[in-house]
Design a protein around this motif. Sequence first.
Motif, short mmCIF file in Angstrom:
data_model
loop_
_atom_site.label_atom_id
_atom_site.label_comp_id
_atom_site.label_asym_id
_atom_site.label_seq_id
_atom_site.Cartn_x
_atom_site.Cartn_y
_atom_site.Cartn_z
N PHE A 135 15.38 -41.13 -16.58
CA PHE A 135 16.41 -42.23 -16.63
C PHE A 135 16.50 -42.95 -17.87
N VAL A 136 17.55 -43.45 -17.97
CA VAL A 136 17.88 -44.12 -19.36
C VAL A 136 17.77 -45.38 -19.29
N ASN A 137 17.07 -46.03 -20.30
CA ASN A 137 16.64 -47.57 -20.54
C ASN A 137 17.04 -47.98 -22.08
N ASP A 138 16.88 -48.82 -22.66
CA ASP A 138 17.46 -49.13 -23.87
C ASP A 138 16.70 -48.79 -25.10
N GLU A 139 15.90 -47.76 -24.86
CA GLU A 139 15.26 -46.78 -25.74
C GLU A 139 15.37 -45.69 -25.72
N ILE A 140 15.56 -45.02 -27.20
CA ILE A 140 15.99 -43.69 -26.98
C ILE A 140 15.29 -42.61 -26.46
N ASP A 141 15.37 -41.81 -25.33
CA ASP A 141 14.80 -40.85 -24.60
C ASP A 141 13.39 -41.27 -23.93
N SER A 142 13.37 -42.54 -23.49
CA SER A 142 11.99 -42.99 -23.16
C SER A 142 12.17 -43.58 -21.74
N GLY A 143 13.17 -43.37 -21.01
CA GLY A 143 13.06 -43.84 -19.61
C GLY A 143 12.18 -42.86 -18.57
N ALA A 144 11.84 -43.29 -17.53
CA ALA A 144 10.96 -42.52 -16.41
C ALA A 144 11.82 -41.01 -16.53
N ILE A 145 10.68 -40.09 -16.56
CA ILE A 145 11.09 -38.65 -16.35
C ILE A 145 11.25 -38.23 -14.78
N ILE A 146 12.32 -37.59 -14.71
CA ILE A 146 12.74 -37.36 -13.25
C ILE A 146 12.32 -35.77 -13.15
N LEU A 147 12.62 -34.99 -13.82
CA LEU A 147 12.55 -33.56 -13.73
C LEU A 147 12.22 -32.86 -15.09
N GLN A 148 11.43 -31.85 -15.27
CA GLN A 148 11.32 -31.14 -16.49
C GLN A 148 11.06 -29.54 -16.06
N LYS A 149 11.45 -28.76 -16.89
CA LYS A 149 11.01 -27.11 -16.64
C LYS A 149 10.85 -26.35 -17.61
N PRO A 150 9.93 -25.70 -18.21
CA PRO A 150 9.42 -24.98 -19.20
C PRO A 150 10.73 -23.89 -19.63
N VAL A 151 10.55 -23.52 -21.11
CA VAL A 151 11.51 -22.47 -21.49
C VAL A 151 10.41 -21.97 -22.42
N PRO A 152 10.36 -20.49 -22.34
CA PRO A 152 9.55 -19.71 -23.29
C PRO A 152 10.40 -19.70 -24.71
N VAL A 153 9.57 -19.86 -25.60
CA VAL A 153 10.08 -19.57 -26.91
C VAL A 153 9.61 -17.96 -27.31
N LEU A 154 10.61 -17.11 -27.78
CA LEU A 154 10.24 -15.76 -27.64
C LEU A 154 10.29 -15.44 -29.21
N ASP A 155 9.49 -14.34 -29.49
CA ASP A 155 9.68 -13.80 -30.78
C ASP A 155 10.89 -13.42 -31.48
N GLY A 156 11.31 -13.96 -32.62
CA GLY A 156 12.38 -13.44 -33.31
C GLY A 156 13.62 -14.44 -32.93
N ASP A 157 13.29 -15.53 -32.13
CA ASP A 157 14.19 -16.67 -31.44
C ASP A 157 14.82 -17.11 -32.87
N THR A 158 16.22 -17.28 -32.61
CA THR A 158 16.79 -18.42 -33.49
C THR A 158 17.23 -19.44 -32.95
N VAL A 159 17.76 -20.54 -33.72
CA VAL A 159 17.97 -21.88 -33.12
C VAL A 159 19.13 -21.59 -31.87
N GLU A 160 20.19 -20.50 -32.39
CA GLU A 160 21.11 -20.33 -31.37
C GLU A 160 20.48 -19.77 -30.06
N SER A 161 19.72 -18.66 -30.20
CA SER A 161 19.16 -17.87 -29.06
C SER A 161 18.35 -18.89 -28.13
N LEU A 162 17.54 -19.67 -28.80
CA LEU A 162 16.78 -20.68 -27.94
C LEU A 162 17.52 -21.59 -27.31
N GLN A 163 18.65 -22.10 -28.19
CA GLN A 163 19.46 -23.34 -27.53
C GLN A 163 20.22 -22.78 -26.15
N ILE A 164 20.70 -21.51 -26.27
CA ILE A 164 21.47 -20.74 -25.10
C ILE A 164 20.20 -20.75 -23.99
#
Length: 187
Positions: A135-164
């Motif tokens: 949820f969004v309040n008037d602080e950046i990125d600080s409202g109550a969390i609704i959902l999260q899901k983990p994503v692995p960081v792989l060896d050799g990842d670049t910013v682009e490969s991780l962003q995708i």
Amino acid sequence: MFDIAVLISGSGTNLQALIDADKEGKWQIKLVVSDNRNAFGLKRAAAANIETLFISKHEPGVLLDLLKKTGVDGIVLAGYLSILPREITAAYEGRIINIHPSLIPAFCGKGFYGARVHAAVLESGIKTTGATVHFVNDEIDSGAIILQKPVPVLDGDTVESLQIRVLRTEHEILVKGVKILVEGASS
Ligand code: GRF
């Protein structure tokens, strides 16, 4: 019908996930607003016959008036880079959600957006990142969390490969987050 406005600033792949989502007849995207008149997401919305508008981040009053006139029930920030003013976060308290490309509270807050988040993740050496809908309040990125899901960081990842890889998870949990927002409003 739960009407949402989607606010964007860029390519709009999260918006596209919402456009393509099975809405089960419960919600619809009524309006797409961008603070960047060149955002590719505006073309995505137009192709889906959704009303689009450019509103400068320097005209928050115009945005609030439009939201009220359009009568939207909720707001989704999908890569929207401007800070919503308190007049909007107060008027739509508990009805604005945001997608962030990390596991908040890690790698969030001022200066942590888009590729910068993934660069910081790679720099840190952590092996698991992820995405968060909150949820969004008037602080950046600080409202109550609704959902999260983990994503692995792989060896050799670049910013682009991780962003995708993280984007795929963003799309998945943002659609689920909207459904939770809609169900919460109807309960
Ligand atoms: C996404 O990484 C989102 O998490 C961040 O900005 C990016 C927007 O991507 N806030 P898109 O415009 O939805 O493709």
